[in-house]
Design an enzyme around this catalytic site. Structure first.
Site, PDB file in Angstrom:
ATOM      1  N   GLU A 102     -11.348 -10.486  -0.600  1.00  0.00           N
ATOM      2  CA  GLU A 102     -10.971  -9.697   0.573  1.00  0.00           C
ATOM      3  C   GLU A 102     -12.213  -9.038   1.174  1.00  0.00           C
ATOM      4  OE1 GLU A 102      -6.575  -8.450   0.333  1.00  0.00           O
ATOM      5  OE2 GLU A 102      -7.696  -7.042  -0.887  1.00  0.00           O
ATOM      6  N   SER A 124      -6.341  -9.143   7.014  1.00  0.00           N
ATOM      7  CA  SER A 124      -5.701  -9.448   8.295  1.00  0.00           C
ATOM      8  C   SER A 124      -5.045 -10.828   8.347  1.00  0.00           C
ATOM      9  CB  SER A 124      -6.696  -9.267   9.452  1.00  0.00           C
ATOM     10  OG  SER A 124      -7.139  -7.924   9.512  1.00  0.00           O
ATOM     11  N   LYS A 153       0.844  -1.209   0.000  1.00  0.00           N
ATOM     12  CA  LYS A 153       0.000   0.000   0.000  1.00  0.00           C
ATOM     13  C   LYS A 153       0.878   1.257   0.000  1.00  0.00           C
ATOM     14  CE  LYS A 153      -3.632  -2.689   2.128  1.00  0.00           C
ATOM     15  NZ  LYS A 153      -4.776  -2.766   3.012  1.00  0.00           N
TER      16      LYS A 153
END
Ligand code: PGA
Length: 257
Positions: free
Chosen positions: A176, A219, A23
């Site tokens: 996701e 996660s 990211k």
């Protein structure tokens, strides 16, 4: 690692993929120390493929520093090939830099930067033209999850892709759930498996879906990776936060081996 076998996966030889999404993180010093800390010995299994998606400015550097056994990917791509599109990066530029995969339609792009299902399809097509592997992200919001709309949302996100010829051998899908991204809340292995099996079934309608690689993201860390990887339709992980640590990322690769 021995995975369970489903009606779709019997006879298939799917590898386990572990992809990191950095990211908007990591400056040069962080990139260099990550690479210094990476022991390519963790990639001993032929059945595991791993890669990292840094921000655009670090693609070249990372490609030069990392062993070839680790893939380098982009976090997005322009839907346009060239021309007056200030700030964009094309699939041919990615290919030129040795980039092997690109995320498309990550929920952060869908929610904040306007990536619609149509734009996602355009991006997949420009990547395929350049032989850069698209990793198409899908997933529901917390509100959609609570309303029991997960499958409906995912079917809509996948619908455009079904028209691509031989799609199961050309793209990767990453499931996701948005409520699990960066929150520390992971879907349980059973919850994730149910959706992965649903995703594979969407592709089964158009062609043999047993070769489609479907990653789980949200996660994923060194503690929960293995229980996810043991599921029959989970073919690896797209890892955000935990991929910033070379140590944690290496442990996730080991969990896949
Ligand atoms: P996370 O991010 O692992 O930090 O939850 C996953 C992703 O957004 O790809």
């Amino acid at each position: 690692m021995m995975r369970a076998v489903s009606k779709y996966t019997e006879g298939a030889m799917r590898k386990t993929w572990v992809l990191g999404n950095w990211k908007l993180n990591q400056l040069t010093d962080d990139v260099v120390s990550w690479v210094d800390g990476f022991d390519s010995g963790v990639l001993i299994s032929d059945n595991v493929v791993a890669g990292i998606a840094p921000s655009f400015p670090y693609l070249s550097r990372l490609r030069n520093l990392l062993p070839q056994s680790l893939k380098v990917g982009a976090q997005t791509v322009s839907e346009y090939n060239n021309g007056a599109y200030t700030g964009e990066v094309s699939s041919s530029m990615l290919r030129d830099l040795g980039v092997e995969f690109a995320l498309v339609g990550h929920s952060e792009r869908r929610q904040m930067f306007g990536d619609t299902n149509k734009i996602v399809l355009n991006k997949v097509n420009v990547l395929l033209e350049q032989s850069v592997l698209p990793v198409v992200c899908v997933g529901e919001t917390e509100a959609e999850f609570k309303a029991g709309k997960t499958k409906q949302v995912i079917a809509e996100q996948l619908a455009n892709l079904l028209s691509i010829d031989n799609v199961c051998n050309k793209i990767i899908v990453a499931y996701e759930p948005i409520w699990a991204i960066g929150t520390g809340l992971t879907a349980t292995p059973d919850q994730a498996q149910e959706i992965h099996s649903f995703i594979r079934a969407q592709f089964e309608a158009v062609e043999a879906a047993e070769s489609l690689i479907i990653l789980y993201g949200g996660s994923v860390n060194e503690a929960n990776a293995k229980s996810l990887f043991l599921q029959e339709d989970i073919d690896g992980a797209l890892v955000g936060g935990a991929s910033l640590s070379v140590d944690k990322f290496s442990k996730i690769i080991r969990a896949a081996s």
